[in-house]
Design an enzyme around this catalytic site. Structure first.
Site, mmCIF file in Angstrom:
data_model
loop_
_atom_site.group_PDB
_atom_site.id
_atom_site.type_symbol
_atom_site.label_atom_id
_atom_site.label_comp_id
_atom_site.label_asym_id
_atom_site.label_seq_id
_atom_site.Cartn_x
_atom_site.Cartn_y
_atom_site.Cartn_z
ATOM 1 N N GLY A 21 0.820 -1.208 0.000
ATOM 2 C CA GLY A 21 0.000 0.000 0.000
ATOM 3 C C GLY A 21 0.852 1.256 0.000
ATOM 4 O O GLY A 21 0.528 2.248 -0.655
ATOM 5 N N ARG A 25 7.374 2.037 0.758
ATOM 6 C CA ARG A 25 7.761 0.635 0.937
ATOM 7 C C ARG A 25 8.121 0.016 -0.415
ATOM 8 O O ARG A 25 9.025 -0.813 -0.519
ATOM 9 C CB ARG A 25 6.660 -0.164 1.622
ATOM 10 C CG ARG A 25 7.127 -1.541 2.048
ATOM 11 C CD ARG A 25 6.148 -2.211 2.986
ATOM 12 N NE ARG A 25 6.043 -1.519 4.254
ATOM 13 C CZ ARG A 25 6.925 -1.643 5.250
ATOM 14 N NH1 ARG A 25 7.964 -2.431 5.117
ATOM 15 N NH2 ARG A 25 6.770 -0.978 6.379
ATOM 16 N N ARG A 44 1.116 10.726 -8.970
ATOM 17 C CA ARG A 44 0.450 10.794 -7.665
ATOM 18 C C ARG A 44 1.273 10.174 -6.544
ATOM 19 O O ARG A 44 0.728 9.729 -5.531
ATOM 20 C CB ARG A 44 -0.927 10.104 -7.696
ATOM 21 C CG ARG A 44 -1.951 10.876 -8.480
ATOM 22 C CD ARG A 44 -3.256 10.127 -8.560
ATOM 23 N NE ARG A 44 -4.177 10.885 -9.386
ATOM 24 C CZ ARG A 44 -5.236 11.532 -8.904
ATOM 25 N NH1 ARG A 44 -5.511 11.513 -7.628
ATOM 26 N NH2 ARG A 44 -6.014 12.198 -9.718
ATOM 27 N N ARG A 88 -0.438 -8.733 -3.482
ATOM 28 C CA ARG A 88 -0.491 -7.674 -2.472
ATOM 29 C C ARG A 88 0.345 -8.100 -1.272
ATOM 30 O O ARG A 88 0.229 -9.232 -0.788
ATOM 31 C CB ARG A 88 -1.938 -7.418 -2.059
ATOM 32 C CG ARG A 88 -2.070 -6.654 -0.763
ATOM 33 C CD ARG A 88 -3.409 -5.995 -0.573
ATOM 34 N NE ARG A 88 -3.701 -5.737 0.824
ATOM 35 C CZ ARG A 88 -3.053 -4.840 1.593
ATOM 36 N NH1 ARG A 88 -2.076 -4.108 1.084
ATOM 37 N NH2 ARG A 88 -3.380 -4.681 2.854
ATOM 38 N N GLY A 90 0.951 -6.606 2.447
ATOM 39 C CA GLY A 90 0.484 -5.526 3.301
ATOM 40 C C GLY A 90 0.409 -5.919 4.751
ATOM 41 O O GLY A 90 0.914 -6.963 5.157
ATOM 42 N N SER A 91 -0.231 -5.051 5.520
ATOM 43 C CA SER A 91 -0.391 -5.330 6.944
ATOM 44 C C SER A 91 -1.870 -5.565 7.230
ATOM 45 O O SER A 91 -2.737 -5.238 6.416
ATOM 46 C CB SER A 91 0.120 -4.162 7.774
ATOM 47 O OG SER A 91 -0.633 -3.008 7.476
ATOM 48 N N GLU A 181 -7.992 -6.104 6.572
ATOM 49 C CA GLU A 181 -7.206 -5.157 5.770
ATOM 50 C C GLU A 181 -8.174 -4.422 4.855
ATOM 51 O O GLU A 181 -9.384 -4.457 5.119
ATOM 52 C CB GLU A 181 -6.074 -5.879 5.031
ATOM 53 C CG GLU A 181 -6.492 -7.052 4.171
ATOM 54 C CD GLU A 181 -6.972 -6.653 2.809
ATOM 55 O OE1 GLU A 181 -8.177 -6.846 2.551
ATOM 56 O OE2 GLU A 181 -6.177 -6.188 1.979
ATOM 57 N N MET A 182 -7.695 -3.741 3.812
ATOM 58 C CA MET A 182 -8.608 -2.848 3.090
ATOM 59 C C MET A 182 -8.528 -2.889 1.557
ATOM 60 O O MET A 182 -9.070 -2.005 0.898
ATOM 61 C CB MET A 182 -8.391 -1.401 3.580
ATOM 62 C CG MET A 182 -8.500 -1.268 5.085
ATOM 63 S SD MET A 182 -8.414 0.418 5.676
ATOM 64 C CE MET A 182 -10.033 1.008 5.219
ATOM 65 N N GLU A 183 -7.843 -3.877 0.987
ATOM 66 C CA GLU A 183 -7.652 -3.864 -0.478
ATOM 67 C C GLU A 183 -7.922 -5.187 -1.190
ATOM 68 O O GLU A 183 -8.097 -5.215 -2.407
ATOM 69 C CB GLU A 183 -6.208 -3.435 -0.821
ATOM 70 C CG GLU A 183 -5.856 -1.997 -0.499
ATOM 71 C CD GLU A 183 -5.480 -1.785 0.953
ATOM 72 O OE1 GLU A 183 -5.147 -2.772 1.638
ATOM 73 O OE2 GLU A 183 -5.549 -0.638 1.428
ATOM 74 N N SER A 205 0.143 -6.470 11.880
ATOM 75 C CA SER A 205 0.785 -5.270 12.446
ATOM 76 C C SER A 205 0.123 -4.837 13.744
ATOM 77 O O SER A 205 0.695 -4.085 14.521
ATOM 78 C CB SER A 205 0.722 -4.117 11.445
ATOM 79 O OG SER A 205 -0.632 -3.779 11.173
ATOM 80 N N ASP A 206 -1.109 -5.287 13.973
ATOM 81 C CA ASP A 206 -1.769 -4.975 15.234
ATOM 82 C C ASP A 206 -2.821 -6.044 15.525
ATOM 83 O O ASP A 206 -3.223 -6.785 14.627
ATOM 84 C CB ASP A 206 -2.386 -3.568 15.236
ATOM 85 C CG ASP A 206 -3.059 -3.220 13.933
ATOM 86 O OD1 ASP A 206 -2.408 -2.580 13.086
ATOM 87 O OD2 ASP A 206 -4.214 -3.624 13.735
ATOM 88 N N ARG A 219 8.468 -3.940 12.578
ATOM 89 C CA ARG A 219 7.702 -4.147 11.336
ATOM 90 C C ARG A 219 8.643 -4.360 10.165
ATOM 91 O O ARG A 219 8.386 -5.165 9.293
ATOM 92 C CB ARG A 219 6.794 -2.951 11.060
ATOM 93 C CG ARG A 219 5.439 -3.077 11.716
ATOM 94 C CD ARG A 219 4.412 -2.210 11.038
ATOM 95 N NE ARG A 219 4.698 -0.793 11.116
ATOM 96 C CZ ARG A 219 4.380 -0.027 12.148
ATOM 97 N NH1 ARG A 219 3.777 -0.543 13.191
ATOM 98 N NH2 ARG A 219 4.662 1.249 12.154
HETATM 99 N N1 HPA Z 1 -7.997 -2.525 9.840
HETATM 100 C C1 HPA Z 1 -7.847 -2.366 8.541
HETATM 101 N N2 HPA Z 1 -6.660 -2.396 7.943
HETATM 102 C C2 HPA Z 1 -5.580 -2.616 8.704
HETATM 103 C C3 HPA Z 1 -5.682 -2.798 10.055
HETATM 104 C C4 HPA Z 1 -6.953 -2.750 10.656
HETATM 105 O O1 HPA Z 1 -7.108 -2.904 11.880
HETATM 106 N N3 HPA Z 1 -4.419 -2.979 10.539
HETATM 107 C C5 HPA Z 1 -3.585 -2.920 9.484
HETATM 108 N N4 HPA Z 1 -4.277 -2.696 8.374
#
Ligand code: HPA
Length: 234
Positions: A21, A25, A44, A88, A90-91, A181-183, A205-206, A219
């Site tokens: 993302g 990185r 962009r 992808r 990502g975290s 995640e979001m993608e 990551s969390d 990380r």
């Molecule tokens: N939510 C969405 N995307 C993320 C999160 C999360 O808690 N942590 C890392 N990417």
């Protein structure tokens, strides 16, 4: 060299591309993991590079965050630039007790709160999935590299990082979702629709149950494991 509204191509783009993302990185990966990297995009701030790894041509592009952004880049990479394998890296936030910070998740399926799939006007609910060929290869590579903390299953691609629904994590947890995640949903849907291979490799990551979070330094190390798996997929 081709142009789109989002990619002003200045170098070759490989058939296999890594998609973090964060554009910085992407730059870090090109500079530290690729041989002879050449930058192919800066529109962009979506930095893109092509080089070689393990003797194979490979690219990396920072996609930005969220489904619409991944939808744009994955569409153009497949349909305009002929990319075949989109990975992808990502975290994610983990939502199961047996998953720990820094563990790696391979997303078989991408459940989602996004409405991205409505454009395909299907007479039912589409289930976005990873490509088996990439998933199998990634698992084998993780085993060969001696990585132990790999989880494989369903992930959630969420539209809201800051959700007003405090119950939602628990509901997805009950359905066996490993992490959020979001993608991934946009990536898997576009890959299915336009006939490419896709996989989502995530580092935790969390932790959304324990509220633990990783440090920036740690990380960097844990992302190395994820990148090393991804580099074997070219
Ligand atoms: N939510 C969405 N995307 C993320 C999160 C999360 O808690 N942590 C890392 N990417």
């Amino acid at each position: 060299m081709k142009n789109t509204p989002h990619i002003n191509q200045t170098a070759e783009i490989a058939e296999t591309i890594l998609l973090p993302g964060d554009p910085l990185r992407a730059k870090f990966i090109a500079e530290n993991f690729f041989e002879n990297p050449a930058q192919f995009n800066a529109v962009r701030g979506a930095l893109g590079f092509t080089g070689t790894a393990n003797g194979k041509k490979i690219s990396v592009l920072g996609t930005g965050m969220g489904v619409p952004s991944m939808g744009i880049y994955s569409y153009e990479l497949i349909n305009i630039f002929g990319v075949k394998n989109l990975i992808r890296i990502g975290s994610c936030g983990a939502i199961q007790e047996n998953i720990n910070l820094y563990d790696i998740i391979l997303g078989i399926g991408s459940s989602t709160t996004s409405n991205f799939g409505s454009q395909f006007c299907l007479p039912g609910v589409f289930c976005p999935t990873a490509s088996w060929s990439l998933l199998e290869k990634a698992k084998k590579s993780a085993d060969t590299l001696g990585m132990k903390n790999i989880h494989i299953g369903n992930i959630l691609c969420d539209d809201a990082f800051y959700s007003d629904d405090s119950e939602s994590v628990n509901k997805w947890k009950k359905m066996g979702i490993l992490g959020i995640e979001m993608e991934s949903a946009a990536l898997y849907m576009n890959a299915a629709r336009y006939k490419a291979n896709a996989l989502c490799i995530l580092t935790v990551s969390d932790h959304l149950l324990t509220k633990e979070a990783t440090t920036a330094k740690d990380r960097e190390i844990s992302f190395t494991n994820m990148i090393n798996i991804a580099l074997t997929l070219a």
